[in-house]
Design a protein around this motif. Structure first.
Motif: not given
Length: 381
Positions: A233-238, A246-249, A213-223, A301-305
């Motif tokens: 096909q990755i759909v980014i939610i939240g 900017r970081r995602i792009r 909800g705060e949009g502070l998740g990691s982008l490690n899995l995406l990368e 798949l929990i990547t951050e806890l």
């Protein structure tokens, strides 16, 4: 009867269930008011302080674990909040209660749950307070309170943990999970139909990456998916702020031209369609998102806890409906790599969801609270 549904602003986890119950109370013909706890008491500055602290903890998981573990066990944090609010806003609370005259209070955070029930007790106001633990599989130690009418949880595991913490067993009640309308009231679509409706490739393996909800998740899995050039096909939610976009792009640009694709969608209203479209949901372990994924029979798949929702990881692994790969990038990408190569494993996982003993119904929860409040009112006559 009139209900007062109280939440605090900290992501969507506390707001969504309060809103769901509020809507169901109104649908039942009851008078209901949905309020933010700090705004209700004119304490917006305390709310900003609380939000700032929470966001800092999300950014620094190590600090979050140690600080919240200490605060939860000692209880001094909520005691400080309770004493501060009692000193600053007892008259305000009395005025609000006289003005709105609620017959009961439904709270979705320990602050309104423990603070309001304690203050009302000390003021001699006999208004039952119902605390719904949004942690679902457990609850913070600081939420234990002798003045609660009912302590509500949707899992047996949560009930047992709260009982062991010292909550009066007679006050603990197993309840349904208040699924939000955008999920509960929609038919479950096939993956292809759902993807078509939201503009995705109908045949591509689809990963929903949730940044919280705060949009502070990691982008490690995406990368890592883009780097390995997996056909995903990755759909980014939240919550997605400008700096996060900017970081995602930047990551997308670095690995442009491969077989992977990325869609940035942010907050969406048609949650059920995104759930249906996904093969796997991954990211920060938000309780609402995990339980909604279980409802839709989509593995998580929990990547951050974070520390306060540790029990969620134990739960999904207990029932075999997901994986806890917190902080382990190789395990995370290995799971996705394996599922892309062996999609039949998703079918085998799907059967495990039928054994998860959670009831989903915001209406039933609202009815339970309203009926108990009515019974309590009769007892006082």
């Amino acid at each position: 009867m009139k209900g007062l549904c109280v939440y605090i602003k900290a992501g969507k986890g506390h707001y969504v269930p309060a809103k769901a119950v509020h809507e169901q109370l109104e649908a039942m013909g009851m008078d209901s008011e949905l309020v933010d706890f700090f705004s209700y008491l004119d304490l917006e500055w305390m709310e900003r302080l609380n939000q700032g602290m929470w966001r800092l903890m999300l950014k620094i998981p190590f600090l979050e674990e140690h600080l919240f573990r200490s605060l939860d066990r000692s209880g001094w944090g909520i005691k400080l909040v309770e004493k501060s609010i009692d000193r600053l806003r007892r008259k305000k609370l009395a005025s609000q209660i006289r003005s709105s005259r609620p017959d009961f209070i439904f709270a979705t955070h320990p602050y309104p749950g423990t603070v309001l029930s304690t203050m009302l007790h000390d003021m001699g106001e006999d208004i039952p307070v119902y605390f719904y633990s949004t942690d679902v599989f457990s609850a913070p130690v600081v939420s234990i309170c002798p003045y609660l009418r009912k302590f509500l949880l949707p899992t047996e595991e949560g009930v047992e943990r709260v009982r062991a913490m010292g909550q009066d067993p007679d006050s603990i009640m197993l309840c349904p999970f208040p699924l939000q309308e955008s999920v509960a009231d929609q038919p479950m679509l096939s993956k292809r139909e759902a993807r078509r409706r939201i503009g995705l490739d109908e045949d591509a393996f689809t990963l929903q990456l949730n940044l919280g909800g705060e949009g502070l998740g990691s982008l490690n899995l995406l990368e890592d998916i883009l780097k390995e050039d997996l056909p995903v096909q990755i759909v980014i939610i939240g919550g997605i702020r400008k700096d996060m976009e900017r970081r995602i792009r930047k990551v997308m640009e670095q690995y442009r031209g491969g077989r992977s694709s990325v869609q940035i969608r942010g907050f969406v209203d048609n949650v059920s369609e995104y759930l249906a479209a996904s093969d796997v949901i991954a990211g920060r372990a938000g309780i609402n998102t995990i339980v909604e994924a279980i409802y839709a029979h989509r593995p998580f798949l929990i990547t951050e806890l974070v520390y306060i929702v540790t029990a969620s990881a134990e739960y999904i692994e207990k029932y075999g409906v997901g994986w806890n790969a917190t902080g382990d990038r190789e395990k995370q990408i290995g799971i996705i790599r394996d599922l892309v190569s062996n999609p039949d494993k998703l079918e085998r996982i799907s059967s495990a969801f039928d054994a998860v003993p959670i009831e989903y119904s915001a209406r039933h929860l609202a009815q339970m609270v309203a009926m108990d409040a009515a019974s309590y009112a009769e007892e006082r006559l």
